[in-house]
Write an enzyme that holds these catalytic residues in place. Structure first.
Site, PDB file in Angstrom:
ATOM      1  N   SER A   1       1.301   8.459   4.962  1.00  0.00           N
ATOM      2  CA  SER A   1       0.729   8.406   3.827  1.00  0.00           C
ATOM      3  C   SER A   1       1.806   8.862   2.686  1.00  0.00           C
ATOM      4  CB  SER A   1      -0.430   9.688   3.709  1.00  0.00           C
ATOM      5  OG  SER A   1      -1.200   9.832   2.329  1.00  0.00           O
ATOM      6  N   ARG A   2       2.031   7.902   1.999  1.00  0.00           N
ATOM      7  CA  ARG A   2       3.456   8.274   1.104  1.00  0.00           C
ATOM      8  C   ARG A   2       2.686   9.086  -0.182  1.00  0.00           C
ATOM      9  NH1 ARG A   2       5.056   2.136   0.392  1.00  0.00           N
ATOM     10  NH2 ARG A   2       4.716   1.783   2.530  1.00  0.00           N
ATOM     11  N   VAL A   3       1.644   9.531  -0.334  1.00  0.00           N
ATOM     12  CA  VAL A   3       1.068  10.598  -1.141  1.00  0.00           C
ATOM     13  C   VAL A   3       1.401  11.861  -0.755  1.00  0.00           C
ATOM     14  CG1 VAL A   3      -0.704  11.433  -2.522  1.00  0.00           C
ATOM     15  CG2 VAL A   3      -0.318   9.053  -2.664  1.00  0.00           C
TER      16      VAL A   3
ATOM     17  N   THR B   1       0.770  -1.018   0.067  1.00  0.00           N
ATOM     18  CA  THR B   1      -0.100  -0.257  -0.106  1.00  0.00           C
ATOM     19  C   THR B   1       0.775   1.348  -0.163  1.00  0.00           C
ATOM     20  OG1 THR B   1       0.006  -0.382   2.341  1.00  0.00           O
ATOM     21  CG2 THR B   1      -1.937  -1.067   1.185  1.00  0.00           C
ATOM     22  N   ASP B   2       0.186   2.406  -0.276  1.00  0.00           N
ATOM     23  CA  ASP B   2       0.528   3.668  -0.290  1.00  0.00           C
ATOM     24  C   ASP B   2       0.568   4.510   0.916  1.00  0.00           C
ATOM     25  OD1 ASP B   2       0.939   3.281  -2.976  1.00  0.00           O
ATOM     26  OD2 ASP B   2      -1.179   4.099  -3.310  1.00  0.00           O
TER      27      ASP B   2
END
Lengths: 509, 133
Positions: free
Chosen positions: A368-370, A342-343
């Site tokens: 949250s990698r975004v 997951t991101d």
């Protein structure tokens, strides 16, 4: 022409137009059946994941299966449905197609099983289109980076771990600490946000799902939501295909260029169901007795979440998988796998939950990698440093417990952190609109809430929202529309908060 | 490693195929001795089944079953034999006839794991499901 003649005429026409065609079919024979698994001899040209039909019982209710193991002289099949009707020696036919589910507008607002059959007693699904449950995820060419936010309505998530449309964000934590609640609140908050929602319940108690559907109906969320249910009493084969079926239904809306949110609740039970099937099919067990391809099981599912570029319709599928850990152990096999796919993850801890900080989101372990590209500009401005502040506060709070003499700067940080923690507390089924979130975070970061006592913060927040709705609707509307802040708007907000503070009688002056 | 009936049958075929009868007798005797030594005499029935399968496949023979509502005449059977041979690339087709009044008319052809249902009963059922739609 009378009705009778019309019918006769039609009949003649139909029969004249009917051409019987001789089709070659491949048949096999069941040699062993049990535990939801059948072994079939013959069907030498069966394909992987092909649908098979068991010719037992009446023509009306046929049992279907999916070929999962192709061996030298036999095929291992999972049975979708009641395996009690199938006997040794029954005939099995290849259907020359992969398992499909009905898709389209007709599924919205319904409760379905993973085969697309209704469970809510509101009649058949009138779907014109069918999508295969297994599909290769969109490639690089058709994708673009995530840039639009999903407003979860949960303050702590929208502020410090924002989720974007097309992102895959894992919700992970022990049992009974509000994992599903986050997903449900997010679905409820999608009202009017131009989003279709799918909730896939895998191995959940049916009583829990019934309560949940009632809650969604009550809050008007069933107008844009579909529930795919493979309950705790369903066979492992249905649990196994449930997320893929849900994703296939979501992909229809993706192809229409729409945004979709899909919740998989939960993938630990999905992995357990797949382990059961694999062991019964005598595939070699690996770590924790899971088969070797358990990573691929989840990666191929979550890879189907995507944000397409405008040339490919511009739709998106946002996935919120849920994983249940055992006693906070996130280094077990399945949690580490899904974390790496997951991101980012939202990590819930029992400690925070029982201290009363609900939702019990751990600001340090959640990411949250975004990142901030999934926030509106206004939120970015007020919540930019908040994640750092929240994480620092927990560290400082641990120090402060020793009763150390603190300098002024540290004290101020502690006081700010306490208020931040109070603001992050939020009840279930009570999502907050993004404009209101911006307003309360603005009040905190600009120091306007520093003179409010910590235990009065929740009262202060509720009162502020009420006051703003009554006397400054224009400001909230402007934030929601412009999605950005300017100096004029900021000064207006400041004035609004100060005006409200005048009216609050618990503030000593 | 476990030796399956299929492997026994294959080795028997490979050693015996194309040999004169006197030699075959010796080979079979030795084969039975091998089975006895390996304690696999119980597999006899399955080895015979597998052997027949391998023999038929290697020599282009095909066993087919034809089900019809009434007796078929010779020319009809010849015709069907040719049809099946063409479908399956077999050199010779051995036909087993069966009579089943329930299928009303037409024929059902079965060979290997393939079925061709050309019965009147099946056509009627297909027509019915099409008209319900």
């Amino acid at each position: 022409m009378s009705t009778k003649d019309f019918i006769v005429e039609q009949l003649k026409e139909q029969i004249a137009g009917y051409k019987s065609s001789l089709k070659e079919q491949t048949v096999g024979r069941v040699i062993e059946v049990g535990d939801g698994i059948a072994r079939v001899e013959g069907i030498s040209d069966a394909m992987m994941s092909e649908m098979l039909e068991f010719a037992s019982g009446q023509a009306a209710d046929k049992t279907y299966g999916v070929a999962l193991n192709l061996e030298e002289d036999r095929v291992g099949v999972i049975i979708l449905g009641d395996s009690a009707k199938i006997k040794e020696g029954d005939e099995v036919r290849c259907l020359k197609k992969i398992l499909e589910v009905p898709v389209g507008e007709a599924v919205i607002g319904r409760v379905l099983n993973p085969l697309g059959q209704p469970l809510d007693g509101r009649g058949e699904i009138a779907a014109e289109k069918f999508y295969p449950v297994e599909k290769i995820a969109p490639g690089v060419i058709s994708r673009q980076s995530v840039k639009e936010p999903v407003q979860t309505g949960i303050k702590v998530i929208d502020a410090i771990i924002p989720i974007g449309r097309g992102q895959r964000e894992l919700i992970i934590g022990d049992r009974q600490i509000g994992k599903s609640a986050i997903a449900i609140d997010t679905i409820i908050n999608q009202k009017g946000q131009n989003m279709k929602c799918f909730y896939v319940a895998i191995g959940q108690k049916e009583s829990k799902v019934a309560g949940l559907v009632a809650k969604l109906e009550q809050s008007g969320a069933m107008d844009y939501t579909t529930v795919v249910l493979a309950g705790a009493s369903a066979p492992a084969s249905l649990l196994y295909i449930a997320p893929y079926a849900g994703c296939a239904m979501a992909e229809y809306f993706l192809d229409q260029g729409e945004d979709v949110l899909i919740v998989y609740d939960d993938l630990s039970k999905h992995a357990v169901a797949y382990r059961e099937i694999s062991l019964l099919l005598r595939r070699p067990p690996g770590r924790e007795a899971y088969p070797g391809d358990v990573f691929y099981l989840h990666s191929r599912l979550l890879e189907r979440a995507c944000k397409l570029n405008p040339e490919h319709g511009g739709g998106s599928i946002t996935a919120l998988p849920i994983i249940e850990t055992q006693a906070g152990d996130i280094s077990a096999y399945i949690p580490t796998n899904v974390i790496s796919i997951t991101d980012g993850q939202i990590y819930l801890t029992p400690d925070l939950f029982y201290q009363g900080n609900r939702p019990a989101v751990d600001a340090g372990l959640s990411v949250s990698r975004v990142g901030s590209s999934a926030q509106i500009k206004a939120m970015k401005k007020v919540a930019g440093k908040m994640k750092l502040e929240a994480a620092q506060f927990r560290e400082l709070a641990a120090f402060a417990q020793f009763g150390a003499d603190l300098d002024k700067d540290t004290k101020a940080k502690l006081e700010r952190g306490k208020r931040l923690q109070e603001i992050f507390k939020q009840g279930q089924y009570a999502p907050v609109a993004v404009a209101n979130q911006v307003l309360i975070f603005f009040a905190l970061t600009s120091g306007l809430a520093d003179d409010v006592p910590v235990e009065k913060i929740s009262e202060f927040e509720a009162g502020l929202h009420k006051y703003a709705a009554a006397s400054a609707e224009k400001i909230l509307k402007e934030i929601a529309e412009k999605k950005d802040l300017n100096e004029k708007l900021e000064s207006e907000m400041k004035k609004l908060v100060e005006d409200y503070k005048e009216t609050a009688e618990y503030l000593v002056r | 490693m476990r030796i399956t009936a299929k492997k026994f049958a294959l080795s028997l075929y490979e050693s015996a195929a194309g040999k004169p009868a006197s030699q075959v007798k010796l080979i079979v005797k030795k084969f039975v001795e091998l089975l006895a030594k390996k304690n696999k005499l119980a597999l006899e029935a399955r080895i015979i089944m597998e052997f027949e399968k391998i023999w038929n496949e290697e020599n282009g023979l095909l066993e087919a079953e034809i089900t019809s509502a009434s007796d078929l005449d010779k020319t009809m059977i010849k015709l069907l034999q040719g049809y099946i041979a063409q479908l399956s690339d077999a050199k010779k087709v051995i036909i087993e006839e069966r009579i089943d009044k329930n299928i009303l008319g037409g024929v059902i052809i079965k060979y290997g794991d393939k079925v061709l249902d050309g019965s009147l009963k099946n056509s009627l059922e297909e027509l019915k499901s099409k008209m319900i739609k």
